[in-house]
Design a protein around this motif. Structure first.
Motif, PDB file in Angstrom:
ATOM      1  N   VAL A  24       0.842  -1.205   0.000  1.00  0.00           N
ATOM      2  CA  VAL A  24       0.000   0.000   0.000  1.00  0.00           C
ATOM      3  C   VAL A  24       0.874   1.252   0.000  1.00  0.00           C
ATOM      4  O   VAL A  24       0.587   2.237  -0.696  1.00  0.00           O
ATOM      5  CB  VAL A  24      -0.961  -0.015   1.203  1.00  0.00           C
ATOM      6  CG1 VAL A  24      -1.821   1.243   1.215  1.00  0.00           C
ATOM      7  CG2 VAL A  24      -1.844  -1.258   1.178  1.00  0.00           C
ATOM      8  N   VAL A  25       1.948   1.209   0.776  1.00  0.00           N
ATOM      9  CA  VAL A  25       2.882   2.339   0.806  1.00  0.00           C
ATOM     10  C   VAL A  25       3.431   2.622  -0.593  1.00  0.00           C
ATOM     11  O   VAL A  25       3.483   3.771  -1.047  1.00  0.00           O
ATOM     12  CB  VAL A  25       4.035   2.046   1.789  1.00  0.00           C
ATOM     13  CG1 VAL A  25       5.166   3.066   1.639  1.00  0.00           C
ATOM     14  CG2 VAL A  25       3.521   2.049   3.225  1.00  0.00           C
ATOM     15  N   ALA A  80       7.726  -8.801  -2.153  1.00  0.00           N
ATOM     16  CA  ALA A  80       6.303  -9.119  -2.121  1.00  0.00           C
ATOM     17  C   ALA A  80       5.851  -9.810  -3.401  1.00  0.00           C
ATOM     18  O   ALA A  80       5.073 -10.770  -3.356  1.00  0.00           O
ATOM     19  CB  ALA A  80       5.497  -7.842  -1.889  1.00  0.00           C
ATOM     20  N   LEU A  81       6.332  -9.341  -4.541  1.00  0.00           N
ATOM     21  CA  LEU A  81       5.929  -9.951  -5.812  1.00  0.00           C
ATOM     22  C   LEU A  81       6.421 -11.391  -5.913  1.00  0.00           C
ATOM     23  O   LEU A  81       5.721 -12.253  -6.454  1.00  0.00           O
ATOM     24  CB  LEU A  81       6.461  -9.114  -6.980  1.00  0.00           C
ATOM     25  CG  LEU A  81       5.745  -7.778  -7.202  1.00  0.00           C
ATOM     26  CD1 LEU A  81       6.547  -6.889  -8.128  1.00  0.00           C
ATOM     27  CD2 LEU A  81       4.332  -7.998  -7.737  1.00  0.00           C
ATOM     28  N   PRO A  96      -2.816 -12.688  -7.167  1.00  0.00           N
ATOM     29  CA  PRO A  96      -2.790 -11.713  -8.272  1.00  0.00           C
ATOM     30  C   PRO A  96      -2.361 -10.339  -7.756  1.00  0.00           C
ATOM     31  O   PRO A  96      -2.917  -9.826  -6.784  1.00  0.00           O
ATOM     32  CB  PRO A  96      -4.243 -11.687  -8.768  1.00  0.00           C
ATOM     33  CG  PRO A  96      -5.055 -12.130  -7.595  1.00  0.00           C
ATOM     34  CD  PRO A  96      -4.201 -13.089  -6.812  1.00  0.00           C
ATOM     35  N   MET A  97      -1.362  -9.709  -8.405  1.00  0.00           N
ATOM     36  CA  MET A  97      -0.813  -8.444  -7.926  1.00  0.00           C
ATOM     37  C   MET A  97      -0.497  -7.502  -9.090  1.00  0.00           C
ATOM     38  O   MET A  97       0.617  -6.977  -9.204  1.00  0.00           O
ATOM     39  CB  MET A  97       0.453  -8.711  -7.092  1.00  0.00           C
ATOM     40  CG  MET A  97       0.219  -9.623  -5.897  1.00  0.00           C
ATOM     41  SD  MET A  97       1.741 -10.108  -5.047  1.00  0.00           S
ATOM     42  CE  MET A  97       2.268  -8.543  -4.366  1.00  0.00           C
ATOM     43  N   PRO A  98      -1.457  -7.245  -9.976  1.00  0.00           N
ATOM     44  CA  PRO A  98      -1.160  -6.409 -11.148  1.00  0.00           C
ATOM     45  C   PRO A  98      -0.794  -4.971 -10.801  1.00  0.00           C
ATOM     46  O   PRO A  98       0.066  -4.372 -11.450  1.00  0.00           O
ATOM     47  CB  PRO A  98      -2.451  -6.478 -11.974  1.00  0.00           C
ATOM     48  CG  PRO A  98      -3.519  -6.815 -10.974  1.00  0.00           C
ATOM     49  CD  PRO A  98      -2.857  -7.718  -9.981  1.00  0.00           C
ATOM     50  N   LEU A  99      -1.436  -4.395  -9.785  1.00  0.00           N
ATOM     51  CA  LEU A  99      -1.134  -3.006  -9.429  1.00  0.00           C
ATOM     52  C   LEU A  99       0.258  -2.888  -8.811  1.00  0.00           C
ATOM     53  O   LEU A  99       0.985  -1.927  -9.077  1.00  0.00           O
ATOM     54  CB  LEU A  99      -2.192  -2.462  -8.472  1.00  0.00           C
ATOM     55  CG  LEU A  99      -3.618  -2.406  -9.029  1.00  0.00           C
ATOM     56  CD1 LEU A  99      -4.574  -1.857  -7.981  1.00  0.00           C
ATOM     57  CD2 LEU A  99      -3.678  -1.586 -10.298  1.00  0.00           C
ATOM     58  N   SER A 100       0.617  -3.858  -7.993  1.00  0.00           N
ATOM     59  CA  SER A 100       1.953  -3.851  -7.401  1.00  0.00           C
ATOM     60  C   SER A 100       3.025  -4.004  -8.473  1.00  0.00           C
ATOM     61  O   SER A 100       4.082  -3.370  -8.412  1.00  0.00           O
ATOM     62  CB  SER A 100       2.081  -4.978  -6.373  1.00  0.00           C
ATOM     63  OG  SER A 100       1.129  -4.823  -5.342  1.00  0.00           O
ATOM     64  N   ARG A 143       6.014  -1.375  -9.438  1.00  0.00           N
ATOM     65  CA  ARG A 143       7.422  -1.788  -9.561  1.00  0.00           C
ATOM     66  C   ARG A 143       8.017  -1.290 -10.876  1.00  0.00           C
ATOM     67  O   ARG A 143       9.189  -0.890 -10.914  1.00  0.00           O
ATOM     68  CB  ARG A 143       7.537  -3.313  -9.467  1.00  0.00           C
ATOM     69  CG  ARG A 143       8.969  -3.827  -9.601  1.00  0.00           C
ATOM     70  CD  ARG A 143       9.835  -3.295  -8.470  1.00  0.00           C
ATOM     71  NE  ARG A 143      11.213  -3.737  -8.554  1.00  0.00           N
ATOM     72  CZ  ARG A 143      12.205  -3.064  -9.146  1.00  0.00           C
ATOM     73  NH1 ARG A 143      11.946  -1.908  -9.758  1.00  0.00           N
ATOM     74  NH2 ARG A 143      13.435  -3.523  -9.143  1.00  0.00           N
ATOM     75  N   GLN A 144       7.239  -1.290 -11.931  1.00  0.00           N
ATOM     76  CA  GLN A 144       7.743  -0.797 -13.208  1.00  0.00           C
ATOM     77  C   GLN A 144       7.954   0.712 -13.190  1.00  0.00           C
ATOM     78  O   GLN A 144       8.916   1.221 -13.786  1.00  0.00           O
ATOM     79  CB  GLN A 144       6.783  -1.195 -14.340  1.00  0.00           C
ATOM     80  CG  GLN A 144       6.747  -2.690 -14.610  1.00  0.00           C
ATOM     81  CD  GLN A 144       8.127  -3.258 -14.881  1.00  0.00           C
ATOM     82  OE1 GLN A 144       8.869  -2.765 -15.739  1.00  0.00           O
ATOM     83  NE2 GLN A 144       8.504  -4.274 -14.135  1.00  0.00           N
ATOM     84  N   PHE A 145       7.083   1.437 -12.503  1.00  0.00           N
ATOM     85  CA  PHE A 145       7.327   2.868 -12.333  1.00  0.00           C
ATOM     86  C   PHE A 145       8.651   3.092 -11.609  1.00  0.00           C
ATOM     87  O   PHE A 145       9.466   3.941 -12.001  1.00  0.00           O
ATOM     88  CB  PHE A 145       6.186   3.510 -11.520  1.00  0.00           C
ATOM     89  CG  PHE A 145       4.893   3.659 -12.261  1.00  0.00           C
ATOM     90  CD1 PHE A 145       4.865   3.865 -13.623  1.00  0.00           C
ATOM     91  CD2 PHE A 145       3.682   3.606 -11.578  1.00  0.00           C
ATOM     92  CE1 PHE A 145       3.664   4.009 -14.310  1.00  0.00           C
ATOM     93  CE2 PHE A 145       2.478   3.751 -12.246  1.00  0.00           C
ATOM     94  CZ  PHE A 145       2.468   3.956 -13.621  1.00  0.00           C
TER      95      PHE A 145
END
Length: 299
Positions: free
Chosen positions: A182-183, A249-250, A259-263, A267-269
């Protein structure tokens, strides 16, 4: 009288977080002996009473309770299972408290090695920043033997405002990674909202103020609002660190089928900023990601 008068403590890792935490223990009256690969860090606190040891094993010989705040899995394994590590000398009746953010799997390796030596192991990753470390207002997620947690409660009370007991094994590691997801996502989401408002002609500082006074306000946003307004990315927690936590975490999510698409997107940002040499800036630099799509030279 200090809260920790008479306590003999060892400390591993006198870095950005370790320094203010060591200082709090010294101010509480504890006798603290520390080790760090960068000996100048210990020298900087010597005038305040911090003593030096060459190795983690040396700390186990001299102290009753050893704490560590190290940057990653490899560092934790090195100071526990490597040459000169805790596992060489730690003995029954001693307690090792690790405050770092590491993977549950690595932490479990450490647990197995220390159990073989008869020592207690507390997993106590912290939530907060350098300023909350200095003020003793960290939140501590703790798991491990209940008796050891009871014994170390006064010590943890000096370091944090609240200790949340999560279980007896690696539960605290999972909780910390969950919180850090979340952070990590927070500045990315805020950045998109700020870019939207900017397109509609809103003032940057006014937008940050509105967010910080709205229903989406949080302690994290309150802490970072001034940084956002000033666009000052002096690090409290840098992008390299948050990228490391996302990787941890990933990897766990992949193994567990979560499923962790937003995380993964966050990470890509972070990777984009790291690629441009900005990994040492504060992770709230991620709030400027939309500018990368609109201008070749973002501020």
């Amino acid at each position: 009288m200090g809260a920790l008068d008479g306590w003999k403590l060892g400390w591993i890792g006198v870095g950005r977080m370790g320094t203010p935490l060591c200082r709090r223990l010294l101010e509480a009256g504890a006798e603290v002996t520390a080790t760090d690969p960068d000996h100048t860090r210990i020298a900087a606190l010597a005038q305040e009473g911090l003593r030096a040891a060459m190795t983690a094993a040396g700390l186990a010989e001299q102290t009753d309770i050893i704490l560590s705040m190290v940057p990653n899995d490899a560092a934790l394994l090195a100071v526990t299972l490597g040459p000169g590590g805790l596992a060489e000398e730690i003995r029954p009746g001693q307690v090792f408290i690790d405050l770092s953010t590491v993977s549950p799997a690595t932490s479990a390796q450490v647990a197995e090695a220390l159990a073989a030596r008869g020592a207690d192991y507390l997993r106590c990753p912290v939530s907060g920043s350098t300023s909350t470390a200095a003020s003793g207002t960290l939140t501590i997620f703790a798991s491990g033997p209940e008796a050891a947690l009871d014994r170390c409660a006064p010590l943890l009370g000096v370091l944090g405002k609240e200790t949340l007991r999560c279980g007896t094994a690696e539960e605290a590691r999972a909780v910390k990674l969950m919180v850090n997801l979340v952070v990590a996502l927070t500045p990315a989401i805020i950045g998109e909202a700020l870019a939207f408002g900017g397109r509609l002609g809103l003032d940057w500082e006014a937008m940050v103020e509105a967010l910080s006074k709205s229903v989406v306000a949080s302690p994290l946003l309150a802490y970072k609002a001034g940084m956002l307004k000033a666009r000052d990315w002096t690090p409290a927690a840098d992008l390299d660190l948050i990228a490391k936590d996302l990787d941890l975490a990933l990897a766990v999510g992949l193994r567990e089928g979560a499923p962790m698409p937003l995380s993964a997107l966050a990470r890509q940002f972070a990777a984009a900023y790291q690629a441009s040499g900005e990994g040492e800036l504060d992770f709230f630099r991620l709030a400027t990601w939309p500018e990368r799509l609109l201008a070749p030279n973002p501020r």
